[in-house]
Scaffold this motif. Structure first.
Motif, PDB file in Angstrom:
ATOM      1  N   THR A   1       0.767  -1.111  -0.049  1.00 19.54           N
ATOM      2  CA  THR A   1       0.178  -0.070  -0.144  1.00 19.54           C
ATOM      3  C   THR A   1       0.867   1.275  -0.100  1.00 19.54           C
ATOM      4  O   THR A   1       2.094   1.016  -0.290  1.00 19.54           O
TER       5      THR A   1
ATOM      6  N   GLN B   1      -2.516 -12.921  -5.948  1.00 22.20           N
ATOM      7  CA  GLN B   1      -2.412 -11.377  -5.492  1.00 22.20           C
ATOM      8  C   GLN B   1      -3.956 -11.056  -5.140  1.00 22.20           C
ATOM      9  O   GLN B   1      -4.864 -11.240  -5.769  1.00 22.20           O
ATOM     10  N   PHE B   2      -4.289 -10.658  -3.909  1.00 23.22           N
ATOM     11  CA  PHE B   2      -5.411 -10.453  -3.542  1.00 23.22           C
ATOM     12  C   PHE B   2      -5.525  -8.958  -3.158  1.00 23.22           C
ATOM     13  O   PHE B   2      -4.817  -8.303  -2.361  1.00 23.22           O
ATOM     14  N   THR B   3      -6.592  -8.122  -3.790  1.00 22.23           N
ATOM     15  CA  THR B   3      -6.669  -6.758  -3.678  1.00 22.23           C
ATOM     16  C   THR B   3      -7.970  -6.420  -2.972  1.00 22.23           C
ATOM     17  O   THR B   3      -8.980  -6.750  -3.400  1.00 22.23           O
TER      18      THR B   3
ATOM     19  N   CYS C   1      -2.364   0.558   6.391  1.00 22.57           N
ATOM     20  CA  CYS C   1      -3.083  -0.386   5.877  1.00 22.57           C
ATOM     21  C   CYS C   1      -4.585  -0.292   6.430  1.00 22.57           C
ATOM     22  O   CYS C   1      -5.587  -0.667   5.353  1.00 22.57           O
TER      23      CYS C   1
ATOM     24  N   PRO D   1     -11.029  -9.632  -0.200  1.00 24.26           N
ATOM     25  CA  PRO D   1     -10.508  -9.770  -1.368  1.00 24.26           C
ATOM     26  C   PRO D   1     -11.733  -8.966  -2.342  1.00 24.26           C
ATOM     27  O   PRO D   1     -12.689  -9.585  -2.397  1.00 24.26           O
TER      28      PRO D   1
ATOM     29  N   THR E   1      -5.921 -12.350  -8.365  1.00 22.94           N
ATOM     30  CA  THR E   1      -5.364 -12.771  -9.730  1.00 22.94           C
ATOM     31  C   THR E   1      -4.257 -13.955  -9.512  1.00 22.94           C
ATOM     32  O   THR E   1      -3.612 -13.877  -8.314  1.00 22.94           O
TER      33      THR E   1
ATOM     34  N   SER F   1      -2.728  -4.464  -1.475  1.00 24.85           N
ATOM     35  CA  SER F   1      -2.540  -5.733  -2.162  1.00 24.85           C
ATOM     36  C   SER F   1      -1.690  -6.614  -1.392  1.00 24.85           C
ATOM     37  O   SER F   1      -0.816  -6.107  -0.833  1.00 24.85           O
ATOM     38  N   TYR F   2      -2.127  -7.819  -1.262  1.00 21.95           N
ATOM     39  CA  TYR F   2      -1.331  -9.083  -0.793  1.00 21.95           C
ATOM     40  C   TYR F   2      -0.856 -10.108  -1.721  1.00 21.95           C
ATOM     41  O   TYR F   2      -1.991 -10.504  -2.357  1.00 21.95           O
ATOM     42  N   GLY F   3       0.335 -10.236  -1.832  1.00 20.21           N
ATOM     43  CA  GLY F   3       0.913 -11.187  -2.842  1.00 20.21           C
ATOM     44  C   GLY F   3       1.509 -12.221  -2.229  1.00 20.21           C
ATOM     45  O   GLY F   3       2.568 -11.915  -1.264  1.00 20.21           O
TER      46      GLY F   3
END
Length: 147
Positions: A22, A79-81, A56, A118, A122, A62-64
């Motif tokens: 972020t 990736q979760f946004t 955050c 989420p 992706t 985004s968490y990858g």
């Protein structure tokens, strides 16, 4: 949940750590986090001492995570946004996280937990690269005499 979201969650469960991204004071940052997946939501454990959780909280993050350090011939990245919220984990969630690290950068680890709902998921995969990775790890024989 879509098939891609289910696949991403299945992959995420294969690794314990990832990176949350972020911005903080208008600058982008990445922070290491431990994760679990509960009811389709990603729950993170981070060190509170850096203050990243404050940047955050209530923001889109985004968490990858990936298996890029793996020896598998098929690499993946998920990736979760979504919006992150600071939460108090349940006893069951704490058990899923496992032991807390003792230290981070020499300071006592102070856990803080966030949940990401989420909104965008992706999955990216790379296949058939094991041979190239092994070649990359070999010293370049052409230049060995210079070293």
């Amino acid at each position: 949940m879509s098939p891609e979201e289910l696949h991403a969650i299945e992959l995420l469960r294969q690794v314990p750590y990832g990176r949350v991204a972020t911005s903080m004071r208008a600058l982008p940052f990445l922070a290491l986090a431990r994760h679990i997946v509960v009811d389709g939501k990603v729950v993170l454990r981070m060190h509170a001492g850096f203050g990243y959780h404050q940047a955050c909280n209530g923001s889109v993050v985004s968490y990858g995570a990936d298996n890029c350090n793996s020896r598998e011939s098929r690499l993946w990245s998920v990736q979760f946004t979504g919006t992150a919220q600071i939460v108090e984990p349940t006893t069951a969630e704490l058990e899923l996280f496992g032991p807390v690290p003792h230290f981070v950068d020499g300071a006592v680890f102070d856990p803080v937990y966030m949940r990401i709902e989420p909104q965008l998921v992706t999955v990216h995969t790379l296949a058939g690269i094991a041979d190239r990775r092994e070649q990359h790890e070999q010293p370049d024989r052409q230049y060995q005499h210079v070293l």
